[in-house]
Design a protein around this motif. Structure first.
Motif, PDB file in Angstrom:
ATOM      1  N   ASP A   1       0.851  -1.185   0.000  1.00 42.25           N
ATOM      2  CA  ASP A   1       0.000   0.000   0.000  1.00 42.25           C
ATOM      3  C   ASP A   1       0.890   1.239   0.000  1.00 42.25           C
ATOM      4  O   ASP A   1       2.111   1.138   0.022  1.00 42.25           O
TER       5      ASP A   1
ATOM      6  N   LYS B   1      -2.235   9.387  -2.072  1.00 39.22           N
ATOM      7  CA  LYS B   1      -3.515   9.034  -2.699  1.00 39.22           C
ATOM      8  C   LYS B   1      -3.495   9.236  -4.209  1.00 39.22           C
ATOM      9  O   LYS B   1      -3.985   8.388  -4.969  1.00 39.22           O
ATOM     10  N   ASP B   2      -2.925  10.354  -4.668  1.00 44.97           N
ATOM     11  CA  ASP B   2      -2.908  10.646  -6.108  1.00 44.97           C
ATOM     12  C   ASP B   2      -2.093   9.607  -6.871  1.00 44.97           C
ATOM     13  O   ASP B   2      -2.524   9.112  -7.921  1.00 44.97           O
ATOM     14  N   GLU B   3      -0.917   9.276  -6.355  1.00 39.94           N
ATOM     15  CA  GLU B   3      -0.078   8.259  -7.009  1.00 39.94           C
ATOM     16  C   GLU B   3      -0.773   6.903  -7.014  1.00 39.94           C
ATOM     17  O   GLU B   3      -0.748   6.181  -8.011  1.00 39.94           O
ATOM     18  N   TYR B   4      -1.370   6.567  -5.887  1.00 46.47           N
ATOM     19  CA  TYR B   4      -2.046   5.274  -5.757  1.00 46.47           C
ATOM     20  C   TYR B   4      -3.171   5.148  -6.788  1.00 46.47           C
ATOM     21  O   TYR B   4      -3.278   4.144  -7.502  1.00 46.47           O
ATOM     22  N   GLU B   5      -4.008   6.184  -6.875  1.00 44.64           N
ATOM     23  CA  GLU B   5      -5.141   6.158  -7.813  1.00 44.64           C
ATOM     24  C   GLU B   5      -4.664   6.145  -9.261  1.00 44.64           C
ATOM     25  O   GLU B   5      -5.266   5.470 -10.113  1.00 44.64           O
ATOM     26  N   GLU B   6      -3.573   6.849  -9.539  1.00 41.74           N
ATOM     27  CA  GLU B   6      -3.017   6.878 -10.889  1.00 41.74           C
ATOM     28  C   GLU B   6      -2.565   5.475 -11.303  1.00 41.74           C
ATOM     29  O   GLU B   6      -2.813   5.030 -12.434  1.00 41.74           O
TER      30      GLU B   6
ATOM     31  N   ILE C   1      -3.607   2.571  -9.934  1.00 47.90           N
ATOM     32  CA  ILE C   1      -4.803   1.712 -10.000  1.00 47.90           C
ATOM     33  C   ILE C   1      -5.532   1.903 -11.332  1.00 47.90           C
ATOM     34  O   ILE C   1      -5.918   0.927 -11.993  1.00 47.90           O
ATOM     35  N   ASN C   2      -5.722   3.157 -11.725  1.00 48.49           N
ATOM     36  CA  ASN C   2      -6.434   3.454 -12.980  1.00 48.49           C
ATOM     37  C   ASN C   2      -5.687   2.896 -14.188  1.00 48.49           C
ATOM     38  O   ASN C   2      -6.307   2.372 -15.122  1.00 48.49           O
TER      39      ASN C   2
ATOM     40  N   ASN D   1      -6.257  -0.802 -14.291  1.00 49.61           N
ATOM     41  CA  ASN D   1      -7.617  -1.161 -14.727  1.00 49.61           C
ATOM     42  C   ASN D   1      -7.764  -1.138 -16.245  1.00 49.61           C
ATOM     43  O   ASN D   1      -8.646  -1.799 -16.802  1.00 49.61           O
TER      44      ASN D   1
END
Length: 408
Positions: free
Chosen positions: A251, A255-260, A262-263, A266
């Motif tokens: 983990d 947050k921004d790096e994590y979501e980037e 993940i996206n 996907n």
């Protein structure tokens, strides 16, 4: 011998913390008594070691330390305070809170040796306030990156680290860097390497079938770990969708790096499973079920996960991190069990030039595809290699031998 370990950050959440815990297990088997001083959050579990290890927690987010646990990396797997954002009052509070526990530990535990982790602020302070007990330190690499990236207490750190009784580097390249940065006598700096727990990380006796391929990454979910490049490199593979299964463990608190990341995952053709942070026992089981472990990181000290995954039987693809190839050794390097990918040129520590990434990602794709072919055609995943000298027991025996040779 009574050994006191000191680390500023959480001892159960990062590579350096796991390294320290591995050392503790190794020294316990040898027969040494041990205690630990470490920083944790006031709401964290307060019992982190077995009953034989005396624990002196320094609690953050309290009246005395009204901020998050400090992190040696700018992206930590928990909410953390960045060193570069600390002011003098925060530094003074940190020193004061740790001094209370240091005094208590010395009075109660009476250490014969103090082992600090990271060549940085707290280690400098420990050496400043303790003169009658040998103080040594293990460098984990991230501390050197902090020194290069900003000037917090820089002169203070440089001076006091030079006064340590001994420093242990992870590899020869890091040893040279330490000698140069701190202008320290080479006779004080030793190459120690890393270790793994053979009771947790071991190979299945039964062979792993090769009719589909499990690929695993474990570490922080962050750009500096090369995860975006790994995901892009997977897109260039031409295997069928159900032939590859990709697992990402870990983990991150950005947050921004994590979501980037993940996206991006996907959108990938292959199934990429984000498993979050898992226990070491679960990680070892996952390694035993994986064919390939990939570490595409742009910066590391000496990553434990490489030898842990090798011990579980995985074939490994890693960036050619300075020092790692020599540490792994010729026997494993020539076994077809490990492959190295050249790092891209960097504009800053752990930050590659953008125009370097396409070539890096192509090389990563080639390495993954080549490793898959080796597994399918030559069954290299099920090849056994000798990992005896890479255990924590081996590391602690080396460290003990070095320490006992000192004339304090």
């Amino acid at each position: 011998m009574n050994i006191l370990h000191i680390i500023t950050q959480k001892p159960n959440s990062t590579g350096s913390g796991i390294y320290m815990c591995g050392m503790i297990n190794g020294f316990e088997k040898i027969g040494h008594k041990q205690a630990v001083i470490a920083g944790i959050d006031k709401d964290d579990e307060q019992v982190l070691f077995n009953k034989n290890i005396k624990f002196y927690p320094v609690n953050f987010n309290t009246k005395e330390l009204p901020f998050n646990v400090v992190g040696m990396s700018d992206v930590m797997p928990y909410k953390s305070t960045l060193y570069k954002e600390m002011d003098k009052s925060m530094v003074d509070s940190l020193k004061s809170a740790f001094k209370i526990k240091i005094d208590k530990a010395i009075k109660e535990f009476k250490p014969d040796l103090i082992i600090c982790h990271h060549l940085y602020l707290l280690t400098s302070y420990v050496k400043e306030v303790i003169s009658d007990i040998p103080v040594v330190s293990v460098c984990h690499g991230t501390c050197l990156r902090q020194l290069k990236s900003h000037n917090l207490e820089k002169n203070y750190i440089l001076q006091n680290i030079k006064n340590l009784d001994a420093i242990f580097a992870l590899h020869d390249e890091q040893r040279k860097e330490i000698i140069e940065i701190f202008n320290i006598s080479p006779s004080k700096v030793f190459t120690l390497g890393s270790g793994y727990d053979e009771n947790k990380f071991f190979k299945n006796k039964k062979e792993l079938p090769n009719d589909f391929i499990n690929i695993t990454y474990a570490g922080k979910i962050a750009k500096a770990k090369g995860l975006k490049s790994l995901i892009k490199s997977l897109s260039n593979l031409t295997h069928s969708k159900d032939f590859l299964n990709i697992n990402i463990v870990g983990d991150g608190n950005n947050k921004d790096e994590y979501e980037e990341i993940i996206n991006l995952a996907n959108e990938n053709y292959y199934n990429i499973n984000f498993l979050g942070k898992i226990k070491q026992t679960e990680l070892s089981r996952l390694f035993r079920e994986s064919h390939i472990f990939v570490l595409p990181s742009f910066f590391e000290g000496l990553p434990l996960v490489v030898i842990e995954s090798l011990a579980c039987g995985c074939n490994v693809i890693t960036t050619d991190i300075p020092g790692i190839k020599k540490w792994i050794g010729k026997e494993i390097n020539n076994s077809n069990k490990i492959s190295y990918v050249d790092l891209p040129n960097m504009k800053d520590v752990g930050v590659p030039y953008e125009n370097e990434l396409p070539n890096f990602e192509n090389n990563l794709t080639y390495a993954i595809n080549n490793m898959i072919l080796n597994i399918v055609e030559h069954n290299t995943r099920n090849k056994t290699i000798n990992m005896e000298d890479k255990t924590w027991n081996g590391l602690c025996n080396r460290l003990e031998e070095t320490i006992l040779s000192f004339n304090y």
